[in-house]
Design a protein around this motif. Structure first.
Motif, short mmCIF file in Angstrom:
data_model
loop_
_atom_site.label_atom_id
_atom_site.label_comp_id
_atom_site.label_asym_id
_atom_site.label_seq_id
_atom_site.Cartn_x
_atom_site.Cartn_y
_atom_site.Cartn_z
N LYS A 81 0.84 -1.20 0.00
CA LYS A 81 0.00 0.00 0.00
C LYS A 81 0.87 1.25 0.00
CE LYS A 81 -3.69 2.39 2.52
NZ LYS A 81 -3.25 3.65 2.01
N TYR A 82 1.90 1.29 0.85
CA TYR A 82 2.81 2.44 0.90
C TYR A 82 3.46 2.68 -0.47
CZ TYR A 82 7.07 5.09 1.74
OH TYR A 82 8.08 6.01 1.65
N LEU A 83 3.94 1.61 -1.09
CA LEU A 83 4.61 1.74 -2.38
C LEU A 83 3.64 2.18 -3.48
CD1 LEU A 83 6.90 -1.38 -2.08
CD2 LEU A 83 7.63 1.01 -1.97
N ALA A 84 2.42 1.67 -3.44
CA ALA A 84 1.40 2.08 -4.42
C ALA A 84 1.04 3.56 -4.23
CB ALA A 84 0.17 1.21 -4.29
N ASP A 85 0.89 3.99 -2.97
CA ASP A 85 0.59 5.39 -2.69
C ASP A 85 1.74 6.28 -3.15
OD1 ASP A 85 -1.79 4.59 -1.56
OD2 ASP A 85 -1.13 4.88 0.52
N LYS A 86 2.96 5.82 -2.92
CA LYS A 86 4.15 6.57 -3.34
C LYS A 86 4.19 6.69 -4.86
CE LYS A 86 9.09 6.77 -2.34
NZ LYS A 86 9.05 8.20 -2.07
N GLU A 87 3.84 5.62 -5.57
CA GLU A 87 3.82 5.63 -7.03
C GLU A 87 2.75 6.60 -7.54
OE1 GLU A 87 4.84 4.87 -10.90
OE2 GLU A 87 5.91 4.25 -9.10
N ARG A 88 1.57 6.58 -6.93
CA ARG A 88 0.50 7.48 -7.34
C ARG A 88 0.89 8.93 -7.12
NH1 ARG A 88 -2.85 3.41 -5.59
NH2 ARG A 88 -2.97 4.16 -3.47
N HIS A 121 3.90 10.16 -7.00
CA HIS A 121 4.98 10.48 -7.95
C HIS A 121 4.40 10.73 -9.33
CE1 HIS A 121 8.96 10.46 -9.69
NE2 HIS A 121 8.55 9.58 -10.58
N THR A 122 3.43 9.92 -9.74
CA THR A 122 2.79 10.08 -11.05
C THR A 122 2.01 11.39 -11.12
OG1 THR A 122 2.60 7.69 -11.27
CG2 THR A 122 1.21 9.01 -12.70
N ASN A 123 1.31 11.74 -10.03
CA ASN A 123 0.54 12.97 -10.00
C ASN A 123 1.43 14.20 -10.07
OD1 ASN A 123 -1.87 11.58 -9.89
ND2 ASN A 123 -2.01 11.68 -7.68
N LYS A 124 2.63 14.13 -9.48
CA LYS A 124 3.55 15.27 -9.52
C LYS A 124 4.06 15.52 -10.93
CE LYS A 124 5.26 14.96 -4.81
NZ LYS A 124 6.41 14.64 -3.95
N LYS A 125 4.15 14.47 -11.76
CA LYS A 125 4.63 14.61 -13.12
C LYS A 125 3.63 15.31 -14.03
CE LYS A 125 7.88 10.79 -13.53
NZ LYS A 125 8.16 9.55 -14.24
N LYS A 126 2.34 15.21 -13.68
CA LYS A 126 1.28 15.77 -14.53
C LYS A 126 1.23 17.27 -14.47
CE LYS A 126 -1.63 11.73 -14.45
NZ LYS A 126 -2.90 11.17 -14.09
#
Length: 126
Positions: A112-119, A121-126
């Motif tokens: 869950k932590y890693l999935a939240d971190k990925e989300r 990170h992805t949102n910051k790129k947008k």
């Protein structure tokens, strides 16, 4: 027989890719309890990369050990049994790859932590 795994990122060979992070931790030998501070720089649900300064490499290579750390914004710390995979020396620091074993509950928390971190990170790129 070659099977494709659609969950793997292109170019990624791991079933559980490590995510970049910076988490303080403590490594402790199982046999005599000697311990060293380190920083986890990459984490997955089964392995991690840590940076050690002035590590006793003979102890890491010869022994299994424990690692203790807490994820950012999480109350409960993790305490895992680890074993040494390999070591690299980069820019005067020792980067150690570790595999660890954890309970299903801890596995789900890490996932869950890693999935939240990925989300995030992805949102910051947008």
């Amino acid at each position: 027989l070659c099977q494709e795994n659609p969950t793997l990122l292109q170019g990624e060979k791991r079933q559980s890719p490590r995510k970049q992070c910076s988490i303080p931790a403590v490594i402790s030998e199982k046999c005599d309890g000697k311990s060293w501070k380190c920083i986890i720089i990459n984490l997955s649900t089964s392995s991690m990369q840590v940076i050690l300064k002035n590590p006793p490499l003979e102890n890491l290579i010869d022994n299994n050990f424990y690692i203790l750390f807490a994820l950012p914004n999480h109350e409960d710390p993790f305490f895992f049994s680890c074993y040494f995979v390999r070591v690299n020396f980069i820019h005067g620091e020792c980067v150690v790859i570790l595999n660890f074993e954890c309970t299903e509950e801890d596995h789900q928390k890490l996932k869950k932590y890693l999935a939240d971190k990925e989300r995030s990170h992805t949102n910051k790129k947008k």
